[in-house]
Design a protein around this motif. Structure first.
Motif, PDB file in Angstrom:
ATOM      1  N   ASN A 159      41.716  75.533  18.082  1.00  0.00           N
ATOM      2  CA  ASN A 159      41.608  74.086  18.196  1.00  0.00           C
ATOM      3  C   ASN A 159      41.662  73.446  16.813  1.00  0.00           C
ATOM      4  O   ASN A 159      40.858  73.759  15.950  1.00  0.00           O
ATOM      5  CB  ASN A 159      40.308  73.721  18.912  1.00  0.00           C
ATOM      6  CG  ASN A 159      40.246  72.262  19.269  1.00  0.00           C
ATOM      7  OD1 ASN A 159      40.480  71.400  18.436  1.00  0.00           O
ATOM      8  ND2 ASN A 159      39.924  71.979  20.512  1.00  0.00           N
ATOM      9  N   SER A 179      43.231  76.131  23.588  1.00  0.00           N
ATOM     10  CA  SER A 179      42.461  76.241  24.832  1.00  0.00           C
ATOM     11  C   SER A 179      41.991  77.674  25.070  1.00  0.00           C
ATOM     12  O   SER A 179      42.677  78.634  24.713  1.00  0.00           O
ATOM     13  CB  SER A 179      43.312  75.799  26.023  1.00  0.00           C
ATOM     14  OG  SER A 179      43.649  74.436  25.922  1.00  0.00           O
ATOM     15  N   ASN A 198      49.129  72.752  23.390  1.00  0.00           N
ATOM     16  CA  ASN A 198      47.926  73.477  23.781  1.00  0.00           C
ATOM     17  C   ASN A 198      47.105  73.668  22.508  1.00  0.00           C
ATOM     18  O   ASN A 198      47.442  74.463  21.641  1.00  0.00           O
ATOM     19  CB  ASN A 198      48.290  74.823  24.407  1.00  0.00           C
ATOM     20  CG  ASN A 198      47.062  75.648  24.715  1.00  0.00           C
ATOM     21  OD1 ASN A 198      45.953  75.140  24.753  1.00  0.00           O
ATOM     22  ND2 ASN A 198      47.268  76.929  24.907  1.00  0.00           N
ATOM     23  N   ASN A 199      46.029  72.949  22.416  1.00  0.00           N
ATOM     24  CA  ASN A 199      45.237  72.887  21.192  1.00  0.00           C
ATOM     25  C   ASN A 199      44.135  73.946  21.186  1.00  0.00           C
ATOM     26  O   ASN A 199      42.956  73.631  21.147  1.00  0.00           O
ATOM     27  CB  ASN A 199      44.669  71.480  21.042  1.00  0.00           C
ATOM     28  CG  ASN A 199      44.264  71.146  19.625  1.00  0.00           C
ATOM     29  OD1 ASN A 199      44.330  71.998  18.747  1.00  0.00           O
ATOM     30  ND2 ASN A 199      43.850  69.918  19.409  1.00  0.00           N
ATOM     31  N   TYR A 252      41.628  66.766  17.844  1.00  0.00           N
ATOM     32  CA  TYR A 252      42.568  65.861  18.513  1.00  0.00           C
ATOM     33  C   TYR A 252      43.728  65.486  17.590  1.00  0.00           C
ATOM     34  O   TYR A 252      44.888  65.599  17.964  1.00  0.00           O
ATOM     35  CB  TYR A 252      41.814  64.616  18.983  1.00  0.00           C
ATOM     36  CG  TYR A 252      42.672  63.643  19.755  1.00  0.00           C
ATOM     37  CD1 TYR A 252      43.013  63.912  21.072  1.00  0.00           C
ATOM     38  CD2 TYR A 252      43.140  62.482  19.179  1.00  0.00           C
ATOM     39  CE1 TYR A 252      43.802  63.031  21.792  1.00  0.00           C
ATOM     40  CE2 TYR A 252      43.931  61.602  19.890  1.00  0.00           C
ATOM     41  CZ  TYR A 252      44.258  61.876  21.197  1.00  0.00           C
ATOM     42  OH  TYR A 252      45.037  61.003  21.904  1.00  0.00           O
ATOM     43  N   PHE A 307      43.579  70.373  25.781  1.00  0.00           N
ATOM     44  CA  PHE A 307      42.536  71.357  25.494  1.00  0.00           C
ATOM     45  C   PHE A 307      41.802  71.670  26.788  1.00  0.00           C
ATOM     46  O   PHE A 307      41.156  70.793  27.366  1.00  0.00           O
ATOM     47  CB  PHE A 307      41.561  70.853  24.433  1.00  0.00           C
ATOM     48  CG  PHE A 307      40.476  71.840  24.122  1.00  0.00           C
ATOM     49  CD1 PHE A 307      40.753  72.997  23.413  1.00  0.00           C
ATOM     50  CD2 PHE A 307      39.185  71.632  24.563  1.00  0.00           C
ATOM     51  CE1 PHE A 307      39.766  73.922  23.148  1.00  0.00           C
ATOM     52  CE2 PHE A 307      38.191  72.550  24.301  1.00  0.00           C
ATOM     53  CZ  PHE A 307      38.477  73.701  23.590  1.00  0.00           C
ATOM     54  N   ASN A 308      41.917  72.914  27.233  1.00  0.00           N
ATOM     55  CA  ASN A 308      41.267  73.367  28.472  1.00  0.00           C
ATOM     56  C   ASN A 308      41.597  72.457  29.656  1.00  0.00           C
ATOM     57  O   ASN A 308      40.715  72.012  30.382  1.00  0.00           O
ATOM     58  CB  ASN A 308      39.758  73.491  28.288  1.00  0.00           C
ATOM     59  CG  ASN A 308      39.386  74.621  27.366  1.00  0.00           C
ATOM     60  OD1 ASN A 308      40.171  75.543  27.135  1.00  0.00           O
ATOM     61  ND2 ASN A 308      38.196  74.563  26.812  1.00  0.00           N
ATOM     62  N   GLY A 320      46.199  68.402  16.856  1.00  0.00           N
ATOM     63  CA  GLY A 320      47.147  68.640  17.936  1.00  0.00           C
ATOM     64  C   GLY A 320      48.301  67.651  17.904  1.00  0.00           C
ATOM     65  O   GLY A 320      49.460  68.020  18.101  1.00  0.00           O
TER      66      GLY A 320
END
Length: 86
Positions: free
Chosen positions: A67, A43, A40-41, A70, A12-13, A73
């Motif tokens: 998103n 981002s 890629n959650n 956690y 994430f990012n 993802g």
């Protein structure tokens, strides 16, 4: 080729870190029995674009539109896993 291990890595990012991560992963996967799944959650940085530029063997990349947290993802990555062990 049989994949023994699937390793899911939610991101994430992480745009600045992704090239470094990919380089390190490619060094670990010399015998090609490990697949790495980068998720890629959702981002909002350039992680998605960096994923598009890379075609390293043994690294699967997926993009979630937003998103999912956690755990979300990780769950998404597990669905793609082909390894004997996740």
């Amino acid at each position: 080729m049989t994949i023994k291990y699937s390793i899911v890595i939610p991101c994430f990012n992480e745009a600045p870190s992704i090239p470094i991560l990919i380089e390190q992963i490619s060094n670990l996967n010399k015998d090609n029995n490990i697949e790495f799944i980068l998720v890629n959650n959702g981002s909002i940085d350039s992680t998605k674009e960096i994923f598009k530029l890379d075609d390293t063997e043994g690294i699967v990349k997926m993009n979630l539109p937003e998103n999912a947290g956690y755990g979300g993802g990780i769950k998404a990555g597990i669905k793609l896993a082909k390894g004997e062990y996740i």
